[in-house]
Design an enzyme around this catalytic site. Structure first.
Site, PDB file in Angstrom:
ATOM      1  N   HIS A 170       0.840  -1.200   0.000  1.00 11.66           N
ATOM      2  CA  HIS A 170       0.000   0.000   0.000  1.00 11.66           C
ATOM      3  C   HIS A 170       0.880   1.258   0.000  1.00 11.66           C
ATOM      4  CE1 HIS A 170      -3.038   2.854   1.270  1.00 11.66           C
ATOM      5  NE2 HIS A 170      -3.925   1.943   1.643  1.00 11.66           N
ATOM      6  N   GLU A 272      -0.755   1.537  -5.450  1.00 15.58           N
ATOM      7  CA  GLU A 272      -0.569   0.288  -4.726  1.00 15.58           C
ATOM      8  C   GLU A 272      -0.598  -0.931  -5.645  1.00 15.58           C
ATOM      9  OE1 GLU A 272      -3.623   0.222  -1.677  1.00 15.58           O
ATOM     10  OE2 GLU A 272      -3.732   2.414  -1.783  1.00 15.58           O
TER      11      GLU A 272
END
Length: 300
Positions: A170, A272
């Site tokens: 992320h 991400e």
């Protein structure tokens, strides 16, 4: 306590390229340094909190409001989301899984003849409360500092039945002005808009002019974050993923998050590498199986 842990780790794994120390919130961390730059990784969540190539502006973004505690996820850098991305499928626990909230173990440090430096961190079901991890697994995150920063998450099914999971690396990226950047490489890709709760197709580069929370489908190529103010391009390559998430909370959501400054949305964007259920990218490993989710970050 953290200082003692850091000293023990330094004695066992430290060298000129690896310095273990007690970081923010008294959490143990390792600083990787070589001719290519500097990166820092916390054992809490196996969380990469910084990456600065030699002579360059930092590439990763960290919130000044991040809560560095053993019970909270770190806001910024590269969180490891696993074994689920987004809400818990069982509806019992918090978002993005337990890996980012767990204490990982150092397995190895390595420095190659080519000058690259790597640290390997590991998490198993034995390190996690059984209520969160009811079946056997092993994760290994290898962080390598070279001409690029590489974060490679290996997932091993060490049990005797299938292991279903989703997840993401992320990554939060540091930009001079989010409203001035262009995120290239997703043109013509379909996506799920989590803000508007609809599906759409990307036309041209992604621009940040409002809250953006999109899960792009069938993506495997390089994404480029073009930053005209910093006069650079951040290249994000990946493997083991066919879904890409682009996120910026913008004004109102920033104000609702206690670990995110009200004005910090101006200087960040998330791109991400994901295995996102909303993009049909959930994974299943057979007993004894292994998969890898890898992200390669560089600047030009």
């Amino acid at each position: 306590m953290s200082e003692n842990i850091a000293m023990q780790l330094q004695s066992r794994f430290g060298s000129d390229n690896f310095n273990f120390f007690s970081g923010s919130g008294d959490l143990p961390a390792v600083r990787i340094s070589n001719e290519f730059g500097v990166a820092e990784v916390m054992l809490h969540g196996a969380h990469v909190i910084s990456y600065q190539p030699a002579g360059a502006v930092p590439v990763l973004w960290m919130s000044g409001k991040s809560m560095f505690t053993e019970k909270d996820p770190i806001r910024g850098g590269i969180p490891v989301c696993w074994p689920w991305f987004g809400p818990d499928p069982a509806g019992k626990f918090g978002g993005h899984g337990f890996a980012r909230l767990s204490q990982w173990q150092v397995v190895e440090t390595m420095h190659s003849p080519a000058g690259k430096s790597s640290v390997v961190l590991e998490l198993t079901d034995q390190d996690v409360d059984a209520v969160f991890a009811p079946q056997p697994f092993k994760l290994q995150l290898t962080v390598t500092l070279g001409t690029a920063l590489v974060a490679a998450l290996k997932i091993f099914n060490t049990g005797d039945r299938e292991l279903a999971y989703s997840g993401a690396l992320h990554s939060y990226f540091n930009v001079a002005d989010a409203s001035a950047i262009a995120v290239e490489g997703l043109d013509d890709c379909s996506y799920r808009d989590s803000v508007l709760q609809c599906d759409d197709v990307q036309a041209g580069p992604v621009v940040i002019d409002r809250e953006i929370d999109r899960i792009y489908r069938n993506t495997s190529g390089i994404v480029r974050i073009v930053d005209p103010v910093f006069n650079r391009v951040i290249k994000v390559a990946k493997s083991g993923s066919t879904s890409t998430v682009v996120w910026n909370p913008w004004i109102e959501k920033s104000k609702r998050m206690p670990d995110f400054g009200d004005e910090e949305y101006h200087t960040m964007v998330c791109v991400e590498a994901a295995n996102a259920p909303a993009a049909g990218d959930s994974r299943v490993l057979p007993p004894g199986g292994m998969a890898e989710l890898r992200q390669m970050i560089s600047i030009e």
